[in-house]
Design an enzyme around this catalytic site. Structure first.
Site, short mmCIF file in Angstrom:
data_model
loop_
_atom_site.label_atom_id
_atom_site.label_comp_id
_atom_site.label_asym_id
_atom_site.label_seq_id
_atom_site.Cartn_x
_atom_site.Cartn_y
_atom_site.Cartn_z
N ASN A 41 85.43 4.12 -109.98
CA ASN A 41 84.49 3.35 -109.18
C ASN A 41 84.14 4.18 -107.93
OD1 ASN A 41 83.58 1.66 -107.04
ND2 ASN A 41 84.18 -0.12 -108.24
N HIS A 51 82.82 3.75 -102.82
CA HIS A 51 83.17 4.15 -101.45
C HIS A 51 82.61 5.51 -101.05
CE1 HIS A 51 84.96 0.43 -100.81
NE2 HIS A 51 85.98 0.61 -101.62
N HIS A 83 79.34 -1.00 -108.12
CA HIS A 83 79.09 -2.42 -107.87
C HIS A 83 77.86 -2.52 -106.97
CE1 HIS A 83 80.94 -6.50 -106.32
NE2 HIS A 83 79.69 -6.62 -106.74
N ARG A 143 76.17 -4.70 -104.87
CA ARG A 143 76.41 -6.00 -104.22
C ARG A 143 75.10 -6.57 -103.71
NH1 ARG A 143 82.12 -6.74 -102.81
NH2 ARG A 143 81.37 -8.64 -101.84
N ARG A 160 75.81 -3.28 -99.41
CA ARG A 160 76.59 -2.63 -98.34
C ARG A 160 76.97 -1.19 -98.67
NH1 ARG A 160 82.28 -5.89 -98.71
NH2 ARG A 160 80.90 -7.67 -98.44
N GLU A 214 78.82 -3.21 -112.13
CA GLU A 214 79.42 -4.47 -111.70
C GLU A 214 78.38 -5.24 -110.90
OE1 GLU A 214 82.79 -3.61 -109.29
OE2 GLU A 214 83.93 -2.77 -110.92
N THR A 246 86.21 -7.37 -103.90
CA THR A 246 86.23 -8.52 -104.81
C THR A 246 87.58 -9.23 -104.75
OG1 THR A 246 84.93 -7.09 -106.23
CG2 THR A 246 85.61 -9.20 -107.15
N GLU A 266 87.72 -7.83 -118.14
CA GLU A 266 88.46 -6.91 -117.28
C GLU A 266 89.50 -7.75 -116.57
OE1 GLU A 266 86.28 -4.34 -114.61
OE2 GLU A 266 88.08 -4.02 -113.38
N HIS A 292 91.64 -3.11 -110.28
CA HIS A 292 91.68 -3.60 -108.90
C HIS A 292 93.04 -3.34 -108.28
CE1 HIS A 292 90.53 -5.63 -105.27
NE2 HIS A 292 89.30 -5.63 -105.75
N1 PXP Z 1 87.22 -3.65 -111.00
C1 PXP Z 1 86.39 -4.49 -110.34
C2 PXP Z 1 85.73 -5.58 -111.10
C3 PXP Z 1 86.14 -4.33 -108.96
O1 PXP Z 1 85.32 -5.19 -108.33
C4 PXP Z 1 86.75 -3.26 -108.28
C5 PXP Z 1 86.48 -3.04 -106.83
O2 PXP Z 1 85.13 -2.84 -106.60
C6 PXP Z 1 87.59 -2.40 -109.01
C7 PXP Z 1 87.83 -2.63 -110.36
C8 PXP Z 1 88.26 -1.23 -108.38
O3 PXP Z 1 89.19 -1.68 -107.45
P1 PXP Z 1 89.87 -0.63 -106.46
O4 PXP Z 1 88.78 -0.08 -105.58
O5 PXP Z 1 90.86 -1.45 -105.72
O6 PXP Z 1 90.48 0.44 -107.31
#
Ligand code: PXP
Length: 243
Positions: free
Chosen positions: A7, A10, A43, A45, A49, A70, A101, A151, A192
Site C-alpha cells: 500500500n 503514504h 486507497h 479516500r 488526503r 481501496e 481505516t 480481506e 492492517h
Molecule cells: N488493508 C486495508 C483495507 C487498509 O485500509 C489498509 C490501510 O490503508 C491496509 C490494508 C494497510 O494497513 P497498514 O498501512 O497498517 O499496513
C-alpha cells in the site's frame, strides 16, 4: 505462501504535505514491483488526503502486476472504478476524522448498498474484496453478497501484538475466519497494522493469498533510504565547493 501487495498511500501523504511533485507514487510503484511485490494497493479516500484521482489513472496505465483500489462503497467511487478499471476493488469503511481505516465494514447496516456495488463492479469484470473483521457472521454475509474475496482486518491481532495482549486468541480468530471463508468459496486476503515484527504467523496461514501492507514498509523505507539520500546530498555539496 502469502504474497505481498504494498500500500503506497503514504508516499502520497508525504507529497501532499507540501503539494509538490515528490515523492511520486508512480515511481514508488515501479520500485515496489521491481522488488518483487505482486500488487500495488492505493486507497482513494473521499477527502483525497493522500492518493489523488490522477495517481490512480496513472497507476492503471503503468502497473504491470495488480492494481488494488481501496474505496468506500459510494455511487461516485463505484462510477470512478468502473471508468478506471483496477484489477480489483476492496471496499472499506471510511470516516473523515480517522487517521487510518478503523474496523471492518458494517455489512449488516446496509447490505443493499454493498450488494449494488459488488454486482455493478463484478458484472464489469472487476472482482470485489470486502475488508471485514474476522467474525463468522460477517464472513457468512460476505459470501451471501457474492464478493469474490474478503480481506481480513488484522488490526486486532497487531494491536494485541503491540500491547502484549492475547495474541494467540487474535491469531486464532484470523486463522479460523480464513478457514471458514475458504469453505464458503471466498478467497482470502489480510492486512492492517502488519509489521516486520508481527507478520510471520499471519504470513504462514495457508488460506491467505495476499497481504496488504503499507505504513510499516514505507516507514522502514524512509530509514533504510535516509543514509543514501544524505550521502548523495553531501557529495553534491562537496562537488559544488570544488567549483
Ligand atoms: N488493508 C486495508 C483495507 C487498509 O485500509 C489498509 C490501510 O490503508 C491496509 C490494508 C494497510 O494497513 P497498514 O498501512 O497498517 O499496513
Amino acid at each position: 505462501m502469502a504474497t505481498l501487495c504494498v500500500n503506497i498511500d503514504h508516499i502520497a501523504t508525504l507529497r501532499q504535505a507540501r503539494r509538490e511533485e515528490e515523492p511520486d507514487p508512480l515511481e514508488a510503484a515501479r520500485l515496489v514491483e521491481k522488488a518483487g511485490a505482486i500488487g500495488i494497493t492505493v486507497h482513494l479516500r473521499e477527502d483525497r488526503r493522500h492518493i489523488q484521482d490522477r495517481d490512480v489513472v496513472g497507476l492503471r496505465r503503468q502497473v504491470k502486476t495488480k492494481l488494488n483500489l481501496e474505496m468506500a462503497a459510494t455511487d461516485a467511487m463505484v462510477k470512478f472504478a468502473l471508468r478506471v478499471k483496477p484489477d480489483q476493488v476492496t471496499l472499506v469503511p471510511e470516516k473523515r476524522q480517522e487517521l487510518t481505516t478503523e474496523g471492518g465494514l458494517s455489512l449488516k447496516a446496509a447490505p443493499h448498498r454493498f450488494q449494488k456495488a459488488i454486482d455493478l463492479l463484478q458484472s464489469k469484470g472487476i472482482p470485489v474484496s470486502l475488508f471485514i473483521d474476522p467474525s463468522p457472521q460477517v464472513i457468512q454475509l460476505s459470501a451471501r453478497l457474492g464478493a469474490s474475496f474478503i480481506e481480513i482486518h488484522t488490526g486486532g491481532y497487531s494491536r494485541a501484538f503491540r500491547l502484549k495482549g492475547d495474541v494467540k486468541k487474535e491469531l486464532l480468530a484470523v486463522a479460523s475466519g480464513a478457514r471458514l471463508a475458504r469453505s464458503l468459496g471466498l478467497r482470502v486476503h489480510a492486512g492492517h497494522g502488519l509489521t516486520y515484527r508481527n507478520v510471520m504467523p499471519i504470513g504462514g496461514l495457508p488460506e491467505i493469498e495476499d497481504l496488504n501492507i503499507g505504513h510499516n514498509i514505507i516507514a522502514r523505507a524512509s530509514m533504510v533510504g535516509l543514509e543514501k539520500a544524505v550521502r548523495e546530498m553531501t557529495a553534491l555539496l562537496r562537488k559544488a565547493g570544488r567549483k
